[in-house]
Design a protein around this motif. Structure first.
Motif, PDB file in Angstrom:
ATOM      1  N   ALA A 148      27.483  64.716  40.659  1.00 14.11           N
ATOM      2  CA  ALA A 148      27.720  64.793  39.219  1.00 14.11           C
ATOM      3  C   ALA A 148      29.139  65.232  38.842  1.00 14.11           C
ATOM      4  N   PRO A 149      29.723  66.263  39.503  1.00  7.24           N
ATOM      5  CA  PRO A 149      31.077  66.658  39.103  1.00  7.24           C
ATOM      6  C   PRO A 149      32.106  65.540  39.220  1.00  7.24           C
ATOM      7  N   THR A 150      31.962  64.699  40.223  1.00  4.25           N
ATOM      8  CA  THR A 150      32.901  63.585  40.403  1.00  4.25           C
ATOM      9  C   THR A 150      32.748  62.567  39.280  1.00  4.25           C
ATOM     10  N   LEU A 151      31.519  62.243  38.931  1.00  2.00           N
ATOM     11  CA  LEU A 151      31.296  61.272  37.860  1.00  2.00           C
ATOM     12  C   LEU A 151      31.758  61.826  36.517  1.00  2.00           C
ATOM     13  N   ASN A 152      31.535  63.123  36.311  1.00  2.00           N
ATOM     14  CA  ASN A 152      32.021  63.751  35.078  1.00  2.00           C
ATOM     15  C   ASN A 152      33.540  63.700  35.008  1.00  2.00           C
ATOM     16  N   PHE A 153      34.180  63.924  36.136  1.00  2.00           N
ATOM     17  CA  PHE A 153      35.641  63.895  36.181  1.00  2.00           C
ATOM     18  C   PHE A 153      36.155  62.483  35.913  1.00  2.00           C
ATOM     19  N   ALA A 154      35.498  61.490  36.485  1.00  2.00           N
ATOM     20  CA  ALA A 154      35.900  60.095  36.245  1.00  2.00           C
ATOM     21  C   ALA A 154      35.820  59.760  34.766  1.00  2.00           C
ATOM     22  N   THR A 155      34.734  60.192  34.113  1.00  4.78           N
ATOM     23  CA  THR A 155      34.564  59.941  32.685  1.00  4.78           C
ATOM     24  C   THR A 155      35.641  60.653  31.874  1.00  4.78           C
ATOM     25  N   ARG A 156      35.974  61.865  32.282  1.00  9.59           N
ATOM     26  CA  ARG A 156      37.027  62.615  31.586  1.00  9.59           C
ATOM     27  C   ARG A 156      38.386  61.944  31.745  1.00  9.59           C
ATOM     28  N   LEU A 157      38.711  61.516  32.962  1.00 12.94           N
ATOM     29  CA  LEU A 157      39.972  60.808  33.180  1.00 12.94           C
ATOM     30  C   LEU A 157      40.053  59.565  32.309  1.00 12.94           C
ATOM     31  N   ASP A 158      38.946  58.864  32.204  1.00 15.10           N
ATOM     32  CA  ASP A 158      38.920  57.658  31.386  1.00 15.10           C
ATOM     33  C   ASP A 158      39.166  58.001  29.912  1.00 15.10           C
ATOM     34  N   ARG A 159      38.554  59.075  29.460  1.00 15.11           N
ATOM     35  CA  ARG A 159      38.735  59.497  28.064  1.00 15.11           C
ATOM     36  C   ARG A 159      40.187  59.889  27.797  1.00 15.11           C
ATOM     37  N   LEU A 160      40.838  60.499  28.795  1.00 14.15           N
ATOM     38  CA  LEU A 160      42.233  60.916  28.653  1.00 14.15           C
ATOM     39  C   LEU A 160      43.217  59.782  28.900  1.00 14.15           C
ATOM     40  N   GLY A 161      42.708  58.661  29.418  1.00 11.56           N
ATOM     41  CA  GLY A 161      43.577  57.521  29.692  1.00 11.56           C
ATOM     42  C   GLY A 161      44.443  57.688  30.918  1.00 11.56           C
ATOM     43  N   VAL A 162      43.975  58.474  31.895  1.00 10.76           N
ATOM     44  CA  VAL A 162      44.717  58.659  33.140  1.00 10.76           C
ATOM     45  C   VAL A 162      44.358  57.523  34.101  1.00 10.76           C
ATOM     46  N   PRO A 163      45.320  56.724  34.548  1.00 11.93           N
ATOM     47  CA  PRO A 163      45.013  55.609  35.433  1.00 11.93           C
ATOM     48  C   PRO A 163      44.344  56.075  36.735  1.00 11.93           C
ATOM     49  N   MET A 164      43.382  55.271  37.180  1.00  9.43           N
ATOM     50  CA  MET A 164      42.640  55.601  38.401  1.00  9.43           C
ATOM     51  C   MET A 164      42.608  54.433  39.369  1.00  9.43           C
ATOM     52  N   TRP A 165      42.676  54.762  40.648  1.00  4.88           N
ATOM     53  CA  TRP A 165      42.266  53.861  41.710  1.00  4.88           C
ATOM     54  C   TRP A 165      41.031  54.496  42.318  1.00  4.88           C
ATOM     55  N   ILE A 166      39.930  53.764  42.340  1.00  6.22           N
ATOM     56  CA  ILE A 166      38.698  54.270  42.947  1.00  6.22           C
ATOM     57  C   ILE A 166      38.725  53.941  44.434  1.00  6.22           C
ATOM     58  N   ARG A 167      38.421  54.933  45.252  1.00  8.66           N
ATOM     59  CA  ARG A 167      38.384  54.731  46.703  1.00  8.66           C
ATOM     60  C   ARG A 167      36.957  54.952  47.187  1.00  8.66           C
ATOM     61  N   TYR A 168      36.494  54.000  48.003  1.00 11.04           N
ATOM     62  CA  TYR A 168      35.112  54.030  48.479  1.00 11.04           C
ATOM     63  C   TYR A 168      35.112  53.750  49.970  1.00 11.04           C
ATOM     64  N   VAL A 169      34.739  54.760  50.758  1.00 12.79           N
ATOM     65  CA  VAL A 169      34.696  54.586  52.202  1.00 12.79           C
ATOM     66  C   VAL A 169      33.376  53.925  52.581  1.00 12.79           C
TER      67      VAL A 169
END
Length: 245
Positions: A148-169
């Protein structure tokens, strides 16, 4: 007297193409709250094993490579370990890099995303967000932490407009379940700030470090993924209209 900000770091390195755009100065900080079974850097788990270093010392090292990394279209990436375990130190390095006109990337699991202030994130050009798994139970087994903390952080970054690259091992038998990948792809597709998804095939390049530390490598018997599996998972993300590597 102005307080001197210090942190504990493991090492630094130069890389191209894997830690953000261009050639990067990559700073590895010490300490991580997760224990991912596939971790390639178990030597960064404990802050006590790092070297206490001032922000001035870090910036002096970065300055030696400024011309090289900027000419190569790169910048500075802070990774670990987990940079947000030392938010004051990480935030100050980010701020100083921003003042120096350098592109800055933050590589994080997002597990400690609540520790990142809006000011810290305002100094960040790119977040490399590692989403370890999308099934709650699997995430717990794989990392020892909560999803949950990771998903919450992703949503927050999106709200702030911070560009993301998602990494999935991609780990066979652990993170290759088609329904879980589809669910993650659907979640990521809903984040406008995501620029790309990197599907990273599981490897065993860090296995020797476990032996040196007297630790068993938990996934020593897990195979690396076949090319067909890697492409299938990439196609699942592409199916949501995402840019995938």
């Amino acid at each position: 007297m102005t307080a001197v900000t210090t942190g504990r770091i493991h090492s630094w390195d130069l890389s191209t193409g894997v830690d953000g755009p261009g050639t990067r100065f990559v700073l590895f900080v010490s300490g991580c709250p997760l224990r991912c079974l596939y971790c390639a850097n178990p030597d960064t788990w404990h802050m006590r094993d790092g070297v206490e270093t001032t922000v001035d010392e870090v910036m002096a090292e970065i300055e030696k490579y400024r011309a090289f990394i900027t000419t190569a279209g790169g910048g500075v990436t802070i990774t670990g370990g987990e940079p947000l375990l030392q938010p004051a130190f990480t935030g100050e390095v980010l701020r100083r890099c921003r003042e120096a006109g350098l592109h800055i990337a933050l590589d994080t699991s997002g597990f400690l995303g609540a520790r990142a202030t809006d000011e810290l994130l305002a100094c960040t050009d790119l977040v490399l967000l590692d989403i370890k798994a999308f099934d709650v139970g699997m995430y717990r087994k794989l990392t020892g932490g909560r999803l949950a903390p990771t998903l919450n952080f992703a949503t927050r970054l999106d709200r702030l407009g911070v560009p993301m690259w998602i990494r999935y091992v991609l780990v066979p038998g652990w993170t290759d379940d088609p329904s879980a990948v589809d669910a993650l792809a659907g979640f990521v597709e809903g984040l406008e700030a995501v620029e790309r998804v990197d599907v990273l095939p599981f490897h065993k390049l860090g296995a020797s470090k476990y032996g040196a530390l007297g630790l068993p490598f938990p996934l020593k018997d897990t195979p690396t993924p076949e090319p067909e599996l890697v492409e299938r998972v990439r196609d699942q993300f592409r199916g949501q209209g995402l840019k995938v590597f």
